[in-house]
Design a protein around this motif. Structure first.
Motif, PDB file in Angstrom:
ATOM      1  N   GLN A  86       6.046  48.305  61.054  1.00  0.00           N
ATOM      2  CA  GLN A  86       6.873  47.209  60.587  1.00  0.00           C
ATOM      3  C   GLN A  86       6.071  46.375  59.607  1.00  0.00           C
ATOM      4  O   GLN A  86       4.847  46.288  59.713  1.00  0.00           O
ATOM      5  N   PRO A  87       6.757  45.746  58.647  1.00  0.00           N
ATOM      6  CA  PRO A  87       6.044  44.905  57.686  1.00  0.00           C
ATOM      7  C   PRO A  87       5.330  43.749  58.381  1.00  0.00           C
ATOM      8  O   PRO A  87       5.785  43.231  59.399  1.00  0.00           O
ATOM      9  N   ILE A  88       4.211  43.371  57.810  1.00  0.00           N
ATOM     10  CA  ILE A  88       3.455  42.225  58.311  1.00  0.00           C
ATOM     11  C   ILE A  88       3.926  41.001  57.546  1.00  0.00           C
ATOM     12  O   ILE A  88       4.028  41.019  56.319  1.00  0.00           O
ATOM     13  N   SER A  89       4.190  39.956  58.254  1.00  0.00           N
ATOM     14  CA  SER A  89       4.659  38.725  57.622  1.00  0.00           C
ATOM     15  C   SER A  89       3.476  37.900  57.128  1.00  0.00           C
ATOM     16  O   SER A  89       2.526  37.663  57.868  1.00  0.00           O
ATOM     17  N   ALA A  90       3.519  37.508  55.867  1.00  0.00           N
ATOM     18  CA  ALA A  90       2.501  36.627  55.295  1.00  0.00           C
ATOM     19  C   ALA A  90       3.228  35.635  54.404  1.00  0.00           C
ATOM     20  O   ALA A  90       3.915  36.033  53.464  1.00  0.00           O
ATOM     21  N   SER A  91       3.103  34.366  54.714  1.00  0.00           N
ATOM     22  CA  SER A  91       3.771  33.342  53.927  1.00  0.00           C
ATOM     23  C   SER A  91       3.118  33.216  52.561  1.00  0.00           C
ATOM     24  O   SER A  91       1.898  33.205  52.447  1.00  0.00           O
ATOM     25  N   LYS A  92       3.943  33.116  51.531  1.00  0.00           N
ATOM     26  CA  LYS A  92       3.461  33.028  50.154  1.00  0.00           C
ATOM     27  C   LYS A  92       3.484  31.566  49.704  1.00  0.00           C
ATOM     28  O   LYS A  92       4.460  30.858  49.918  1.00  0.00           O
ATOM     29  N   TYR A  93       2.390  31.143  49.065  1.00  0.00           N
ATOM     30  CA  TYR A  93       2.271  29.791  48.531  1.00  0.00           C
ATOM     31  C   TYR A  93       1.922  29.880  47.054  1.00  0.00           C
ATOM     32  O   TYR A  93       1.306  30.831  46.600  1.00  0.00           O
ATOM     33  N   ARG A  94       2.316  28.850  46.301  1.00  0.00           N
ATOM     34  CA  ARG A  94       2.052  28.839  44.860  1.00  0.00           C
ATOM     35  C   ARG A  94       1.689  27.431  44.409  1.00  0.00           C
ATOM     36  O   ARG A  94       1.936  26.454  45.112  1.00  0.00           O
ATOM     37  N   ILE A 112      -4.222  25.816  54.155  1.00  0.00           N
ATOM     38  CA  ILE A 112      -3.670  26.118  52.837  1.00  0.00           C
ATOM     39  C   ILE A 112      -4.586  25.490  51.793  1.00  0.00           C
ATOM     40  O   ILE A 112      -4.832  24.283  51.825  1.00  0.00           O
ATOM     41  N   PRO A 113      -5.098  26.294  50.869  1.00  0.00           N
ATOM     42  CA  PRO A 113      -6.028  25.753  49.873  1.00  0.00           C
ATOM     43  C   PRO A 113      -5.320  24.973  48.776  1.00  0.00           C
ATOM     44  O   PRO A 113      -4.093  24.954  48.697  1.00  0.00           O
ATOM     45  N   LYS A 114      -6.118  24.360  47.931  1.00  0.00           N
ATOM     46  CA  LYS A 114      -5.608  23.696  46.734  1.00  0.00           C
ATOM     47  C   LYS A 114      -5.714  24.656  45.561  1.00  0.00           C
ATOM     48  O   LYS A 114      -6.545  25.562  45.563  1.00  0.00           O
ATOM     49  N   CYS A 115      -4.888  24.447  44.570  1.00  0.00           N
ATOM     50  CA  CYS A 115      -4.965  25.239  43.350  1.00  0.00           C
ATOM     51  C   CYS A 115      -6.288  24.909  42.660  1.00  0.00           C
ATOM     52  O   CYS A 115      -6.591  23.731  42.444  1.00  0.00           O
ATOM     53  N   PRO A 116      -7.085  25.915  42.311  1.00  0.00           N
ATOM     54  CA  PRO A 116      -8.361  25.631  41.668  1.00  0.00           C
ATOM     55  C   PRO A 116      -8.217  25.090  40.242  1.00  0.00           C
ATOM     56  O   PRO A 116      -9.125  24.455  39.735  1.00  0.00           O
ATOM     57  N   THR A 117      -7.069  25.311  39.636  1.00  0.00           N
ATOM     58  CA  THR A 117      -6.840  24.811  38.276  1.00  0.00           C
ATOM     59  C   THR A 117      -6.427  23.354  38.283  1.00  0.00           C
ATOM     60  O   THR A 117      -6.990  22.534  37.559  1.00  0.00           O
ATOM     61  N   HIS A 118      -5.431  23.007  39.109  1.00  0.00           N
ATOM     62  CA  HIS A 118      -4.835  21.674  39.082  1.00  0.00           C
ATOM     63  C   HIS A 118      -5.280  20.763  40.217  1.00  0.00           C
ATOM     64  O   HIS A 118      -4.919  19.599  40.255  1.00  0.00           O
ATOM     65  N   LYS A 119      -6.019  21.321  41.183  1.00  0.00           N
ATOM     66  CA  LYS A 119      -6.560  20.543  42.312  1.00  0.00           C
ATOM     67  C   LYS A 119      -5.464  19.882  43.141  1.00  0.00           C
ATOM     68  O   LYS A 119      -5.633  18.771  43.648  1.00  0.00           O
ATOM     69  N   VAL A 120      -4.316  20.550  43.278  1.00  0.00           N
ATOM     70  CA  VAL A 120      -3.211  20.030  44.085  1.00  0.00           C
ATOM     71  C   VAL A 120      -2.924  21.034  45.203  1.00  0.00           C
ATOM     72  O   VAL A 120      -3.175  22.226  45.058  1.00  0.00           O
ATOM     73  N   PRO A 121      -2.368  20.559  46.331  1.00  0.00           N
ATOM     74  CA  PRO A 121      -2.043  21.485  47.423  1.00  0.00           C
ATOM     75  C   PRO A 121      -0.982  22.492  46.990  1.00  0.00           C
ATOM     76  O   PRO A 121      -0.057  22.159  46.237  1.00  0.00           O
ATOM     77  N   LEU A 122      -1.118  23.698  47.482  1.00  0.00           N
ATOM     78  CA  LEU A 122      -0.127  24.722  47.202  1.00  0.00           C
ATOM     79  C   LEU A 122       1.131  24.432  48.006  1.00  0.00           C
ATOM     80  O   LEU A 122       1.076  23.804  49.063  1.00  0.00           O
ATOM     81  N   ILE A 123       2.262  24.910  47.518  1.00  0.00           N
ATOM     82  CA  ILE A 123       3.537  24.725  48.201  1.00  0.00           C
ATOM     83  C   ILE A 123       4.116  26.103  48.529  1.00  0.00           C
ATOM     84  O   ILE A 123       3.795  27.094  47.892  1.00  0.00           O
ATOM     85  N   PRO A 124       5.014  26.160  49.541  1.00  0.00           N
ATOM     86  CA  PRO A 124       5.641  27.446  49.860  1.00  0.00           C
ATOM     87  C   PRO A 124       6.422  27.968  48.653  1.00  0.00           C
ATOM     88  O   PRO A 124       7.110  27.210  47.953  1.00  0.00           O
TER      89      PRO A 124
END
Length: 126
Positions: A86-94, A112-124
């Motif tokens: 069965q597929p493994i579930s992994a939540s995607k953030y951007r 959840i890390p921050k974007c290394p370019t914009h230094k803001v938290p990633l969102i779902p």
């Protein structure tokens, strides 16, 4: 083999979290260059060929992007387990600012890390 520009861009967003592991000391510079190219792509420029050339210039990133873009992943040493999987579930953030960084939460509770370019938290991702 010809790849769709959006597939190349998605691969570029997805490889960024793995650059330190794949490139060591070169990761920071390559990540910066990729973030610049992704910004140009967002502005409507056709940069997917430049991105592929950059990623092909390092053996580890060449292999990673080749597998990402292949129709059937060819991970070395991987064999499917017998039976029905069965597929493994992994939540995607951007990144909400530039949509130039993609990260997958593979472990429940992982920070959840921050974007290394914009230094803001990633969102779902949608």
């Amino acid at each position: 083999m010809v790849f769709e520009p959006e597939d190349i861009l998605e691969g570029t967003r997805s490889i960024r979290p793995f650059l330190p592991e794949l490139l060591g000391d070169d990761a920071v510079q390559v990540d910066y260059q990729l973030s610049e190219l992704l910004a140009q792509a967002k502005a409507g420029q056709q940069v997917h060929e430049q991105i592929l050339e950059m990623l092909k210039s390092y053996p580890n990133t060449r292999n990673w992007i080749a597998e990402f873009l292949s129709e059937k992943p060819i991970s070395k040493g991987f064999e499917e387990l017998p039976g029905k999987g069965q597929p493994i579930s992994a939540s995607k953030y951007r990144c909400p600012e530039g949509d130039d960084y993609t990260w997958y939460r593979r472990v429940v509770g992982a920070t959840i890390p921050k974007c290394p370019t914009h230094k803001v938290p990633l969102i779902p991702a949608d």
